[in-house]
Enzyme design. Structure first.
Site, PDB file in Angstrom:
ATOM      1  N   CYS A 103      41.700  -7.247 -34.871  1.00 28.47           N
ATOM      2  CA  CYS A 103      42.011  -8.760 -35.374  1.00 28.47           C
ATOM      3  C   CYS A 103      42.997  -8.083 -36.308  1.00 28.47           C
ATOM      4  O   CYS A 103      44.070  -9.361 -36.431  1.00 28.47           O
ATOM      5  CB  CYS A 103      40.361  -9.331 -35.536  1.00 28.47           C
ATOM      6  N   CYS A 199      32.969 -11.927 -36.842  1.00 25.40           N
ATOM      7  CA  CYS A 199      32.647 -13.267 -36.379  1.00 25.40           C
ATOM      8  C   CYS A 199      32.881 -14.043 -34.893  1.00 25.40           C
ATOM      9  O   CYS A 199      32.268 -15.298 -35.051  1.00 25.40           O
ATOM     10  CB  CYS A 199      34.532 -14.065 -36.854  1.00 25.40           C
TER      11      CYS A 199
END
Length: 355
Positions: A103, A199
């Site tokens: 990410c 997440c």
């Protein structure tokens, strides 16, 4: 548009760290623009996740408190392709993925740099615990002063283009100091609990996430085998297990058993003793160098997971992107798919993926 040396774009996750980063930069005289990233459509507002609508609302609220501009960038498609899909595919291949590293490399820092170019900002920033120094036109990535919170391991894939414009305001601070600053400034996020989970995975349930993904082709149950190939039990599916795992195997054979390796071709999970987890050598591929690219036969400290203290090892060059890592002392639970990050003292030299 001409870049401003006192304008900075800050990634705002809705947590206390990025909130304080924005506030500190403002105190230093920067014109701050807060950017939140929409990674995932979330239909459950009760879930605590950096992908949630509630967290973006917290970020917006902090920007209002600081009287700075707040933007939201829609990155759902990129996040699905560059982070979630590789995450699922890795588990189905018997690997242990590192989605936060992907990410940072593929999504966050590129997005911040794009916004910075759009608004003419000279810098980008996040609430990561790490440091950046600049010398001779090149940027160096260093560990944070707070070694417990240090996140340099997760940033080793960042390229010079992004790193050269990056500011990490929290690099010299501890977590308690950050919370104190947030409380003193009465920021909405000062008491917010941080999530330790990936997440986009709720309740830390990786296996269910993999099974529920539309592209998933789960192999299903298979055999636990010992190091000699003898069947010792049945497993639920290779995506339930990671190297070094002891709990959750679902059976016992009189002595502690650990996951030693995973074979997706045979749909087998190999079990052994704690000593069987020790490893003296490993191959690391797709190596990215931040500084001082190695030509091989170099001694460095290598971390094989974010919580690993690191072990001295020799790098032996195999080709331009692959190195053999030979540890001075065996390390425990080397997991293919995880990152191996190379350090020289506090400096992050680079790293790659454990093969």
């Amino acid at each position: 548009m001409t870049e401003s040396s006192k304008k900075v774009v800050v990634g705002m996750s809705g947590g206390v760290d990025s909130s304080v980063a924005a506030a500190l930069l403002q105190d230093e005289g920067y014109e701050v623009i807060g950017v939140s990233m929409n990674f995932l459509s979330c239909n459950n507002p009760a879930e605590r996740s950096c992908c949630s609508t509630r967290d973006r609302e917290d970020a917006r609220s902090v920007c209002e408190q600081l009287s700075i501009e707040h933007r939201v960038v829609d990155l759902r498609l990129q996040f699905k392709e560059k982070v979630i899909l590789p995450f699922v595919e890795s588990y189905l291949k018997g690997l242990t993925p590192s989605p936060c590293i992907l990410c940072n490399e593929e999504i966050k820092f590129r997005a911040l740099l794009d916004v910075a170019k759009e608004v003419g900002a000279g810098y980008i920033s996040t609430g990561h615990y790490a440091k950046v120094t600049h010398e001779n036109g090149s940027a160096s990535l260093l560990k944070a002063d707070d070694r417990v919170k240090d996140q340099s391991y997760f940033l080793f894939r960042i390229k010079q283009e992004e790193l050269s414009k990056t500011i990490f305001p929290l690099g010299s601070l501890s977590k308690s100091e950050v919370r104190k600053i947030a409380a003193e400034k009465n920021l909405r996020t000062h008491e917010k609990v941080e999530s330790q989970e990936v997440c986009f995975v709720t309740n830390d349930d990786y296996a269910s996430f993999v099974e529920d993904h539309p592209s998933s082709k789960v192999l299903g149950p298979g055999n636990f085998v010992d190091l000699s190939g003898n069947v010792v039990g049945k497993h639920k599916g290779i995506h339930y297990y990671t190297i070094g795992q002891r709990r959750g195997l679902g059976f016992g054979i009189g002595k502690r058993q650990y996951v030693i390796s995973i074979d997706p071709l045979k749909n087998e999970v190999v079990l052994g003793s704690d000593d069987d987890l020790l490893c003296s050598e490993m191959n690391v591929g797709n190596v990215n160098w931040i500084e001082n690219e190695s030509d091989g036969n170099q001694m460095v400290t290598v971390k094989i997971r974010s919580t690993h203290e690191g072990e001295m090892a020799e790098l032996v060059k195999i080709d331009e992107e692959k190195f053999l890592v030979k540890f001075e002392k065996p390390v425990r639970a080397v997991a293919p798919g995880q990152a191996a990050v190379f350090y020289d003292g506090n400096h992050v030299l680079g790293g790659g993926w454990i093969e």
